[in-house]
Design a protein around this motif. Structure first.
Motif, PDB file in Angstrom:
ATOM      1  N   LYS A  40     -32.093 -12.494   1.248  1.00 52.00           N
ATOM      2  CA  LYS A  40     -30.956 -13.180   0.630  1.00 52.00           C
ATOM      3  C   LYS A  40     -31.097 -13.143  -0.888  1.00 52.00           C
ATOM      4  O   LYS A  40     -30.290 -13.721  -1.597  1.00 52.00           O
ATOM      5  N   ARG A  41     -32.121 -12.450  -1.357  1.00 52.36           N
ATOM      6  CA  ARG A  41     -32.420 -12.396  -2.780  1.00 52.36           C
ATOM      7  C   ARG A  41     -32.526 -10.949  -3.269  1.00 52.36           C
ATOM      8  O   ARG A  41     -33.582 -10.519  -3.748  1.00 52.36           O
ATOM      9  N   THR A  69     -29.254  -6.993   2.639  1.00 51.87           N
ATOM     10  CA  THR A  69     -29.038  -8.380   2.255  1.00 51.87           C
ATOM     11  C   THR A  69     -28.083  -9.052   3.224  1.00 51.87           C
ATOM     12  O   THR A  69     -27.255  -8.392   3.853  1.00 51.87           O
ATOM     13  N   ARG A  79     -24.076 -10.692  -3.519  1.00 48.96           N
ATOM     14  CA  ARG A  79     -25.341 -10.077  -3.105  1.00 48.96           C
ATOM     15  C   ARG A  79     -25.188  -8.577  -2.890  1.00 48.96           C
ATOM     16  O   ARG A  79     -26.141  -7.815  -3.084  1.00 48.96           O
TER      17      ARG A  79
END
Length: 150
Positions: A40-41, A69, A79
């Motif tokens: 998620k990063r 992601t 993202r």
């Protein structure tokens, strides 16, 4: 195929770069496998790769390491842009659990998309009409789409 950190996030801020480096060294050495790395990063993944790719003697994440992601709704579609900044052969999106509409995904540089509901005990089912958004973006962009309702 190996799903790296399937119940956690390799690029969480509390995971030290030294640990991520060790994971990448294993993935690069054992290149007979395909690794899926979901985060998620993606912005941290980009920063990590930009800082350390020279240590591996590579400019891009090789094709046996798939980096993706999570994009569960339109609130986090940024993202995708961050992921596109990663020099990788294979980038993917996991739109599961799909919690809201994703009607206009920019899939430039994305290899494939998974859409669906939550997995495991008590996983959320997803209304099939929600799948039409990411599926339509995939069809329009020539990107593979996999639907996993649960």
């Amino acid at each position: 195929m190996i799903f790296v950190n399937s119940m956690s996030d390799l690029f969480h801020r509390d995971v030290p770069d030294e640990f991520v480096l060790a994971i990448f060294e294993v993935m690069l050495t054992a290149d007979q496998h395909i690794y899926q790395v979901l985060t998620k990063r993606p912005a941290r993944a980009v920063r990590f790769w930009n800082r350390h790719h020279g240590e591996f003697g590579l400019n891009t994440v090789p094709e046996h390491i798939w980096v993706g992601t999570s994009v569960e709704n339109g609130d986090v579609d940024y993202r995708v842009r961050h992921l596109r900044g990663l020099a990788a052969e294979v980038r993917f999106l996991s739109c599961e659990p799909l919690l809201g509409p994703l009607d206009r995904l920019d899939l430039d540089g994305i290899s494939w998309v998974i859409g669906g509901g939550g997995r495991g005990p008590g996983g959320r089912a997803v209304d099939h009409p929600l799948a039409l958004g990411p599926r339509g973006s995939c069809v329009g962009g020539g990107v593979a789409f996999v639907w996993e309702p649960r």
